[in-house]
Design a protein around this motif. Structure first.
Motif, PDB file in Angstrom:
ATOM      1  N   GLY A  74      32.412  36.835  48.747  1.00  0.00           N
ATOM      2  CA  GLY A  74      33.820  36.674  48.391  1.00  0.00           C
ATOM      3  C   GLY A  74      34.096  37.080  46.962  1.00  0.00           C
ATOM      4  N   GLN A  75      33.224  36.660  46.048  1.00  0.00           N
ATOM      5  CA  GLN A  75      33.433  37.009  44.645  1.00  0.00           C
ATOM      6  C   GLN A  75      33.298  38.515  44.417  1.00  0.00           C
ATOM      7  OE1 GLN A  75      34.362  34.508  42.221  1.00  0.00           O
ATOM      8  NE2 GLN A  75      34.703  33.689  44.265  1.00  0.00           N
ATOM      9  N   ASP A  76      32.327  39.129  45.082  1.00  0.00           N
ATOM     10  CA  ASP A  76      32.139  40.573  44.914  1.00  0.00           C
ATOM     11  C   ASP A  76      33.338  41.345  45.468  1.00  0.00           C
ATOM     12  OD1 ASP A  76      29.705  40.086  43.758  1.00  0.00           O
ATOM     13  OD2 ASP A  76      28.531  40.570  45.559  1.00  0.00           O
ATOM     14  N   LEU A  77      33.830  40.918  46.629  1.00  0.00           N
ATOM     15  CA  LEU A  77      34.956  41.622  47.240  1.00  0.00           C
ATOM     16  C   LEU A  77      36.230  41.406  46.438  1.00  0.00           C
ATOM     17  CD1 LEU A  77      34.086  40.779  50.929  1.00  0.00           C
ATOM     18  CD2 LEU A  77      34.102  43.075  49.945  1.00  0.00           C
ATOM     19  N   ALA A  78      36.440  40.185  45.956  1.00  0.00           N
ATOM     20  CA  ALA A  78      37.625  39.920  45.131  1.00  0.00           C
ATOM     21  C   ALA A  78      37.536  40.672  43.818  1.00  0.00           C
ATOM     22  CB  ALA A  78      37.761  38.424  44.862  1.00  0.00           C
ATOM     23  N   GLY A  79      36.313  40.865  43.328  1.00  0.00           N
ATOM     24  CA  GLY A  79      36.109  41.542  42.055  1.00  0.00           C
ATOM     25  C   GLY A  79      36.444  43.010  42.076  1.00  0.00           C
ATOM     26  N   GLU A  80      36.729  43.556  43.291  1.00  0.00           N
ATOM     27  CA  GLU A  80      37.119  44.954  43.349  1.00  0.00           C
ATOM     28  C   GLU A  80      38.499  45.183  42.738  1.00  0.00           C
ATOM     29  OE1 GLU A  80      36.656  46.120  47.386  1.00  0.00           O
ATOM     30  OE2 GLU A  80      34.490  45.854  47.367  1.00  0.00           O
ATOM     31  N   GLY A  81      39.280  44.099  42.610  1.00  0.00           N
ATOM     32  CA  GLY A  81      40.497  44.171  41.818  1.00  0.00           C
ATOM     33  C   GLY A  81      40.169  43.774  40.391  1.00  0.00           C
ATOM     34  N   ASN A  82      41.096  43.924  39.489  1.00  0.00           N
ATOM     35  CA  ASN A  82      40.859  43.607  38.082  1.00  0.00           C
ATOM     36  C   ASN A  82      41.832  42.522  37.659  1.00  0.00           C
ATOM     37  OD1 ASN A  82      40.487  43.469  35.350  1.00  0.00           O
ATOM     38  ND2 ASN A  82      40.655  45.668  34.987  1.00  0.00           N
ATOM     39  N   GLU A  83      41.295  41.309  37.417  1.00  0.00           N
ATOM     40  CA  GLU A  83      42.151  40.191  37.057  1.00  0.00           C
ATOM     41  C   GLU A  83      42.941  40.481  35.780  1.00  0.00           C
ATOM     42  OE1 GLU A  83      40.069  36.496  36.985  1.00  0.00           O
ATOM     43  OE2 GLU A  83      38.953  36.920  38.808  1.00  0.00           O
ATOM     44  N   ASP A  84      42.373  41.271  34.891  1.00  0.00           N
ATOM     45  CA  ASP A  84      43.055  41.570  33.635  1.00  0.00           C
ATOM     46  C   ASP A  84      44.311  42.400  33.848  1.00  0.00           C
ATOM     47  OD1 ASP A  84      41.130  40.172  32.258  1.00  0.00           O
ATOM     48  OD2 ASP A  84      39.875  41.943  31.916  1.00  0.00           O
ATOM     49  N   ASP A  85      44.410  43.086  34.975  1.00  0.00           N
ATOM     50  CA  ASP A  85      45.586  43.903  35.266  1.00  0.00           C
ATOM     51  C   ASP A  85      46.723  43.092  35.894  1.00  0.00           C
ATOM     52  OD1 ASP A  85      44.313  46.114  34.289  1.00  0.00           O
ATOM     53  OD2 ASP A  85      43.613  46.815  36.243  1.00  0.00           O
ATOM     54  N   GLY A  86      46.539  41.796  36.035  1.00  0.00           N
ATOM     55  CA  GLY A  86      47.572  40.959  36.625  1.00  0.00           C
ATOM     56  C   GLY A  86      47.237  40.558  38.040  1.00  0.00           C
ATOM     57  N   ARG A 102      48.696  40.877  40.955  1.00  0.00           N
ATOM     58  CA  ARG A 102      48.861  41.770  42.098  1.00  0.00           C
ATOM     59  C   ARG A 102      47.704  42.761  42.233  1.00  0.00           C
ATOM     60  NH1 ARG A 102      53.953  41.496  44.761  1.00  0.00           N
ATOM     61  NH2 ARG A 102      52.970  42.876  46.298  1.00  0.00           N
ATOM     62  N   ALA A 103      46.914  42.930  41.179  1.00  0.00           N
ATOM     63  CA  ALA A 103      45.749  43.816  41.280  1.00  0.00           C
ATOM     64  C   ALA A 103      44.716  43.277  42.254  1.00  0.00           C
ATOM     65  CB  ALA A 103      45.113  44.013  39.907  1.00  0.00           C
ATOM     66  N   LEU A 104      44.783  41.983  42.571  1.00  0.00           N
ATOM     67  CA  LEU A 104      43.833  41.375  43.497  1.00  0.00           C
ATOM     68  C   LEU A 104      44.349  41.342  44.928  1.00  0.00           C
ATOM     69  CD1 LEU A 104      42.551  38.406  41.300  1.00  0.00           C
ATOM     70  CD2 LEU A 104      41.458  40.601  41.712  1.00  0.00           C
ATOM     71  N   GLU A 105      45.468  42.013  45.192  1.00  0.00           N
ATOM     72  CA  GLU A 105      45.941  42.161  46.573  1.00  0.00           C
ATOM     73  C   GLU A 105      45.194  43.357  47.170  1.00  0.00           C
ATOM     74  OE1 GLU A 105      50.114  42.450  49.125  1.00  0.00           O
ATOM     75  OE2 GLU A 105      50.073  43.100  47.030  1.00  0.00           O
ATOM     76  N   VAL A 106      44.155  43.094  47.946  1.00  0.00           N
ATOM     77  CA  VAL A 106      43.266  44.160  48.399  1.00  0.00           C
ATOM     78  C   VAL A 106      43.831  44.928  49.590  1.00  0.00           C
ATOM     79  CG1 VAL A 106      41.221  42.974  47.534  1.00  0.00           C
ATOM     80  CG2 VAL A 106      41.977  42.568  49.896  1.00  0.00           C
ATOM     81  N   SER A 107      44.764  44.327  50.306  1.00  0.00           N
ATOM     82  CA  SER A 107      45.513  44.981  51.374  1.00  0.00           C
ATOM     83  C   SER A 107      46.788  44.165  51.538  1.00  0.00           C
ATOM     84  CB  SER A 107      44.698  45.044  52.673  1.00  0.00           C
ATOM     85  OG  SER A 107      44.394  43.751  53.145  1.00  0.00           O
ATOM     86  N   PRO A 108      47.780  44.656  52.273  1.00  0.00           N
ATOM     87  CA  PRO A 108      49.047  43.922  52.329  1.00  0.00           C
ATOM     88  C   PRO A 108      48.869  42.443  52.658  1.00  0.00           C
ATOM     89  CG  PRO A 108      49.316  46.066  53.352  1.00  0.00           C
ATOM     90  CD  PRO A 108      47.861  45.925  53.021  1.00  0.00           C
ATOM     91  N   ASN A 109      49.305  41.602  51.708  1.00  0.00           N
ATOM     92  CA  ASN A 109      49.338  40.143  51.848  1.00  0.00           C
ATOM     93  C   ASN A 109      47.968  39.479  51.769  1.00  0.00           C
ATOM     94  OD1 ASN A 109      51.478  41.237  54.270  1.00  0.00           O
ATOM     95  ND2 ASN A 109      52.326  40.092  52.536  1.00  0.00           N
ATOM     96  N   VAL A 110      46.881  40.235  51.639  1.00  0.00           N
ATOM     97  CA  VAL A 110      45.538  39.656  51.518  1.00  0.00           C
ATOM     98  C   VAL A 110      45.186  39.633  50.031  1.00  0.00           C
ATOM     99  CG1 VAL A 110      43.111  39.850  52.138  1.00  0.00           C
ATOM    100  CG2 VAL A 110      44.878  40.519  53.795  1.00  0.00           C
TER     101      VAL A 110
END
Length: 386
Positions: free
Chosen positions: A294-306, A308-316
């Motif tokens: 879960g952490q690795d998959l969530a880490g594909e977004g960048n928390e520093d970018d805000g 919405r950067a952690l929305e990996v697909s619509p609504n997920v």
């Protein structure tokens, strides 16, 4: 296909909202505090409204809102789920109690007796969430030093013995690596009860092997749908080799509102508000493969970018662990969007869900009354076993 929806009980205490991360003011082991709830204060003294009162209110709300039962999680910082299930049984009528427990901390004969007693008391409403532990400091808190893969081997033997005792029509004997039983069995007054459905958690190869043998539902945290589908295929492949057909369940949080903008605004306000880290110190320091995934998959977004950067697909969205303790992924959107994503998961083969939200009481109404009726087939797709 009937689909069962469970709710997650806030055994560890509940935040008043995702906007106030780390502020446990409802239940758990929180101290009496002005503005708190369960317990709170009134005129300088305790108001008499306990953690159990809050859990009972959540149980009643979710039962009337379309959920078949609740997961009662177990951590070092929670009440015991067996005791909580017994205490809450009288507050509901057909509500099932999914008791989370680690087999290493109970002897299987005692677990059989406890379960059968609770089945008698509740009219057969006990469900198992079998967890084999995430290792690290939390596992040591329980005094358990067994290695990761061996914990799943122990779990499998535990369930063999428990079933052997449960179904024995003559004194049951077992000599194994972890357990020894001579002349085991249940007393006549407890025998003949329905054996609980088993929801089995774990993402490692060792977990899949044990789950393939014992699980009624293979339970996973939510992941991006392609990753989740690949995991399900891995489980199917293993089960095909042993002549079993797996069923799947998913655990996720939901934040659903009348409009998508309202839902994301709630996330934005929590993201922008300073506060303590939501993840407990125990979590993430062990050997849980599911947590790392879960952490690795969530880490594909960048928390520093805000956020919405952690929305990996619509609504997920992969940032829930920042706003409250627990897994990273959940669904954010309007009621119809969230229902559509749940339908997509059902399309992957999911037959049961453990949903949650913060705060657990109010969000149960949002989801139960506004999202579940929108699923394809409407109410027919809810609570197939109740």
């Amino acid at each position: 296909m009937p689909v069962d929806f469970y709710w997650r009980m806030a055994m560890e205490g509940d935040q008043p909202s995702l906007r106030r991360k780390g502020a446990a003011s409802r239940g758990g082991f929180a101290k009496d505090a002005t503005g708190g709830l369960a317990p709170g204060t009134r005129e300088g003294g305790p108001d008499g409204y306990s953690h159990l009162d809050y859990l009972a209110e959540v149980a009643r709300a979710t039962e009337t809102s379309g959920f078949v039962g609740a997961l009662l999680p177990s951590f070092p910082h929670t009440d015991d789920p067996w005791a909580a299930a017994a205490a809450l049984a009288g507050e509901t009528s057909v509500y099932r109690f999914m008791v989370a427990f680690q087999p290493g901390f109970l002897h299987p004969v005692q677990a059989a007796r406890m379960t059968a007693s609770l089945q008698v008391a509740t009219g057969g409403r006990v469900v198992y969430n079998i967890i084999s532990g995430g290792g690290g400091p939390q596992q040591l808190w329980w005094g358990d030093k067994v290695d990761h893969d061996d914990r799943y081997t122990r779990t499998s033997e535990f369930l063999d013995v428990l079933k052997g005792v449960w179904y024995a029509d003559r004194p049951y004997d077992h000599e194994g690596r972890f357990y020894r039983v001579e002349g085991g069995g249940l007393p006549p007054s407890l025998s003949g009860q329905p054996f609980p459905e088993i929801f089995f958690s774990g993402s490692s190869k060792a977990a899949i092997v044990a789950a393939g043998r014992h699980a009624d539902h293979y339970l996973s945290w939510l992941e991006p749908l392609p990753s989740l589908a690949a995991k399900f295929d891995q489980v199917r492949e293993h089960c095909a080799g042993i002549g079993r057909v797996p069923r799947f369940a998913v655990r996720l949080d939901v934040l659903a509102r009348e409009t998508e903008q309202e839902a994301w605004e709630e996330i934005r306000r929590g993201w922008a508000r300073p506060g303590p880290a939501a993840t407990p110190a125990f979590v993430g320091l062990g050997d849980s493969v599911g947590w790392r995934r879960g952490q690795d998959l969530a880490g594909e977004g960048n928390e520093d970018d805000g956020h919405r950067a952690l929305e990996v697909s619509p609504n997920v969205w992969g940032g829930f662990h920042v706003l409250r303790a627990g897994p990273a992924f959940g669904l954010v959107g309007d009621y119809r969007q969230v229902a559509a994503r749940l339908d997509e998961l059902i399309g992957l083969g999911v037959e049961a869900f453990v949903l949650g939200g913060v705060p657990h009481l109010e969000e149960a109404y949002h989801v139960g009354e506004r999202v579940l009726p929108l699923l394809r087939g409407g109410a027919a797709g809810r609570g197939g076993g109740s």
